[in-house]
Motif scaffolding. Structure first.
Motif, PDB file in Angstrom:
ATOM      1  N   ARG A 263      42.983 -15.976 -25.296  1.00  0.00           N
ATOM      2  CA  ARG A 263      42.821 -15.436 -23.947  1.00  0.00           C
ATOM      3  C   ARG A 263      44.189 -15.058 -23.382  1.00  0.00           C
ATOM      4  NH1 ARG A 263      41.383 -19.319 -20.384  1.00  0.00           N
ATOM      5  NH2 ARG A 263      42.168 -20.984 -21.718  1.00  0.00           N
ATOM      6  N   SER A 310      29.589  -9.454 -24.586  1.00  0.00           N
ATOM      7  CA  SER A 310      30.726  -9.355 -23.680  1.00  0.00           C
ATOM      8  C   SER A 310      30.545  -8.203 -22.704  1.00  0.00           C
ATOM      9  CB  SER A 310      32.010  -9.144 -24.479  1.00  0.00           C
ATOM     10  OG  SER A 310      33.093  -8.902 -23.611  1.00  0.00           O
ATOM     11  N   GLN A 311      31.058  -8.409 -21.480  1.00  0.00           N
ATOM     12  CA  GLN A 311      30.972  -7.408 -20.423  1.00  0.00           C
ATOM     13  C   GLN A 311      32.301  -6.682 -20.243  1.00  0.00           C
ATOM     14  OE1 GLN A 311      29.105  -9.074 -16.855  1.00  0.00           O
ATOM     15  NE2 GLN A 311      28.375 -10.770 -18.100  1.00  0.00           N
ATOM     16  N   ALA A 312      32.959  -6.403 -21.356  1.00  0.00           N
ATOM     17  CA  ALA A 312      34.274  -5.782 -21.288  1.00  0.00           C
ATOM     18  C   ALA A 312      34.193  -4.376 -20.715  1.00  0.00           C
ATOM     19  CB  ALA A 312      34.898  -5.726 -22.680  1.00  0.00           C
ATOM     20  N   SER A 315      38.182  -1.675 -24.142  1.00  0.00           N
ATOM     21  CA  SER A 315      38.328  -2.316 -25.446  1.00  0.00           C
ATOM     22  C   SER A 315      39.129  -1.434 -26.382  1.00  0.00           C
ATOM     23  CB  SER A 315      36.960  -2.619 -26.061  1.00  0.00           C
ATOM     24  OG  SER A 315      36.269  -1.416 -26.354  1.00  0.00           O
ATOM     25  N   LEU A 337      39.398  -7.018 -25.950  1.00  0.00           N
ATOM     26  CA  LEU A 337      38.423  -6.820 -24.886  1.00  0.00           C
ATOM     27  C   LEU A 337      39.102  -7.131 -23.554  1.00  0.00           C
ATOM     28  CD1 LEU A 337      35.260  -8.579 -26.408  1.00  0.00           C
ATOM     29  CD2 LEU A 337      35.834  -6.140 -26.464  1.00  0.00           C
ATOM     30  N   ASP A 339      39.343  -6.465 -19.008  1.00  0.00           N
ATOM     31  CA  ASP A 339      38.556  -6.372 -17.772  1.00  0.00           C
ATOM     32  C   ASP A 339      37.323  -7.265 -17.829  1.00  0.00           C
ATOM     33  OD1 ASP A 339      40.377  -4.431 -16.927  1.00  0.00           O
ATOM     34  OD2 ASP A 339      39.212  -2.838 -17.884  1.00  0.00           O
ATOM     35  N   LEU A 340      37.535  -8.500 -18.256  1.00  0.00           N
ATOM     36  CA  LEU A 340      36.424  -9.434 -18.426  1.00  0.00           C
ATOM     37  C   LEU A 340      36.262 -10.344 -17.214  1.00  0.00           C
ATOM     38  CD1 LEU A 340      37.365 -10.456 -22.043  1.00  0.00           C
ATOM     39  CD2 LEU A 340      35.279  -9.271 -21.434  1.00  0.00           C
ATOM     40  N   ASP A 344      32.547 -14.586 -18.865  1.00  0.00           N
ATOM     41  CA  ASP A 344      32.156 -13.841 -20.056  1.00  0.00           C
ATOM     42  C   ASP A 344      32.195 -14.760 -21.277  1.00  0.00           C
ATOM     43  OD1 ASP A 344      32.029 -10.677 -20.928  1.00  0.00           O
ATOM     44  OD2 ASP A 344      32.806 -11.964 -22.512  1.00  0.00           O
ATOM     45  N   THR A 357      41.036 -11.459 -25.748  1.00  0.00           N
ATOM     46  CA  THR A 357      40.565 -11.011 -24.444  1.00  0.00           C
ATOM     47  C   THR A 357      41.749 -10.949 -23.493  1.00  0.00           C
ATOM     48  OG1 THR A 357      40.087 -13.237 -23.616  1.00  0.00           O
ATOM     49  CG2 THR A 357      38.333 -12.107 -24.843  1.00  0.00           C
ATOM     50  N   GLU A 359      42.678 -11.081 -19.318  1.00  0.00           N
ATOM     51  CA  GLU A 359      42.244 -11.346 -17.946  1.00  0.00           C
ATOM     52  C   GLU A 359      43.375 -11.006 -16.972  1.00  0.00           C
ATOM     53  OE1 GLU A 359      39.774 -15.196 -17.624  1.00  0.00           O
ATOM     54  OE2 GLU A 359      40.985 -15.467 -19.430  1.00  0.00           O
TER      55      GLU A 359
END
Length: 449
Positions: A263, A310-312, A315, A337, A339-340, A344, A357, A359
């Motif tokens: 992350r 995932s709600q990315a 990507s 990925l 914009d999570l 998520d 990911t 953030e």
């Protein structure tokens, strides 16, 4: 009974392995029990000599060990060669560490009495290890346990028994019969070992399996390493090589490392730049050239499920260069990925694949809060050229291991262990000896009646 082994590079069967059941597990534990008095009675120097011989054997047979690791994991040759070398180093380290151990105070601590502390082995240790580093994770557990005077029964992962079967054969020759036993098999084999007559259980695996192990072990000592979901806080003044270093660490072993960066957290002012640089760096990491496949069909399916859920909003995906005949293997490209949302699944779960990911945090304090917001607390990193601030943030990260301007830098001398749902106990360093020994205080009255 046998199980079919699969080559993760091709998805095709590569052979079979025995599945140990109650008779085999009980027999291995009994053999370890029989070997315990002789092994534990050796002086630290004598055990060190034998562990040194085992290290030398691993080095002499490094090509065969590496071939076993590649067969079960699909890792590139440089990775397996480096890991086999680390295994030999671990056995040598603990051979020496057992001879230089410090103890609590001793002497005339009570008037008329002399006191000292004896460190005694726990007994027979049952070890259950995962498939991501079959040989190395076993060495992390077995080397300190053996150095401390215990005997060991190891249950390798169902998909990767090869290198541990080889290690057991070499251990029988240089350590003695029964000192290190291996029981290949499936999850049922692991449960049988945990519920057997071992004195302690050392487990490395998922949190769910770890809770099951702890429940089955009852009042016996348990050491648990249960995975991670490591944050990497990237500040606006991060060194230029930051994103390339994170991409390399995140794809080593196809991201199947508990301490790998997972992350990335950036501030609003450098967020877009970090997303772009990470995307470029990850797409340069090619599956089949720079890292291997996922280990098995179940892990590949789990990885795909998390990515699909995932709600990315942004990507970047790399490429796969599988060799001829490997098209059906468990290859997955490096992926970013961004914009999570905080909830998520790619953020909250340990993905265990070549994925990063990203953030966004408004402030450094919010970045720290995001880093500490998941239940896993194994590893972490901070990236900044302001070392004073980096060290301060490292001290405030709730994780067993924190790096500044690096990630996945480990050595036998430094401890590794988790907090929270990442488990408890210590691997590596002299502190790991405490996991496998019990202190006994001895006090003798020497004064006059």
């Amino acid at each position: 009974m046998k199980t079919t082994l699969t080559d993760p590079r091709t998805g095709l069967a590569r052979g079979t392995a025995p599945v140990s059941r109650e008779r085999e597990v009980a027999g291995a534990v009994a053999a370890a029990r029989a070997a315990l008095p002789g092994w534990s009675a050796l002086t630290p120097r004598e055990r060190a000599v034998r562990l040194g011989l085992l290290a030398a054997t691993v080095e002499a047979e490094a090509a065969e060990y590496a071939a076993c690791e590649r067969a079960g994991t699909g890792k590139p040759e440089p990775e397996t060669a480096g890991e086999v070398a680390q295994v030999a180093d671990l056995f040598r380290f603990y051979a020496t560490a057992a001879r230089t151990r410090t103890v609590p105070a001793s002497g005339a601590l009570v008037a008329g009495h002399e006191s000292w502390v004896r460190w005694e082995p726990v007994g027979v240790v049952g070890v259950v290890v995962p498939w991501n580093y079959p040989l190395m994770m076993a060495a992390w557990r077995c080397a300190p346990a053996l150095a401390a005077g215990n005997t060991v029964v190891v249950k390798p992962a169902e998909t990767t028994p090869d290198s541990l079967v080889l290690l057991a054969s070499h251990a029988a020759a240089v350590l003695g019969e029964g000192v290190l036993q291996v029981v290949p098999g499936d999850r049922a084999t692991g449960r049988l070992l945990v519920e057997s007559a071992v004195d302690m259980v050392a487990f490395t695996g998922s949190p769910e399996a770890g809770r099951d192990v702890a429940a089955r072990a009852g009042t016996r000592r348990v050491s648990l390493e249960l995975g991670g979901n490591a944050p990497a806080i990237v500040l606006p003044d991060a060194p230029p090589q930051t994103c390339a270093a994170l991409a390399e660490a995140a794809t080593y072993n196809a991201g199947q490392s508990c301490a790998a960066p997972a992350r990335v957290i950036a501030l609003a002012e450098n967020y877009d730049r970090v997303v772009a640089l990470l995307g470029a760096a990850m797409t340069e990491r090619v599956a089949g050239r720079d890292f291997g496949p996922l280990n098995n069909a179940d892990q590949a399916a789990r990885y795909d499920r998390i990515v699909a859920a995932s709600q990315a909003g942004h990507s970047a995906t790399g490429t796969v260069e599988a060799a001829a005949g490997e098209e059906k293997g468990y290859w997955r490209p490096a992926r970013v990925l961004a914009d999570l949302p905080p909830a998520d699944p790619a953020v909250t779960e340990e993905v265990f694949g070549p994925l990063l990911t990203v953030e966004r945090a408004a402030t450094v304090e919010e970045a720290l809060a995001l880093a500490n917001s998941v239940p896993q607390a194994l590893a972490s990193s901070v990236w900044t050229t302001d070392l004073e601030r980096g060290i301060d943030l490292a001290s405030r990260l709730d994780a067993g291991e924190a790096w500044v301007n690096c990630h996945l830098v480990q050595t036998a001398e430094l401890p590794h262990g988790g907090r929270g749902s990442s488990g408890h106990g210590t691997d590596l360093s002299v502190l790991a000896l405490d996991e496998y020994q019990r202190p006994k205080t001895v006090t003798v009255r020497v004064g006059r009646p």
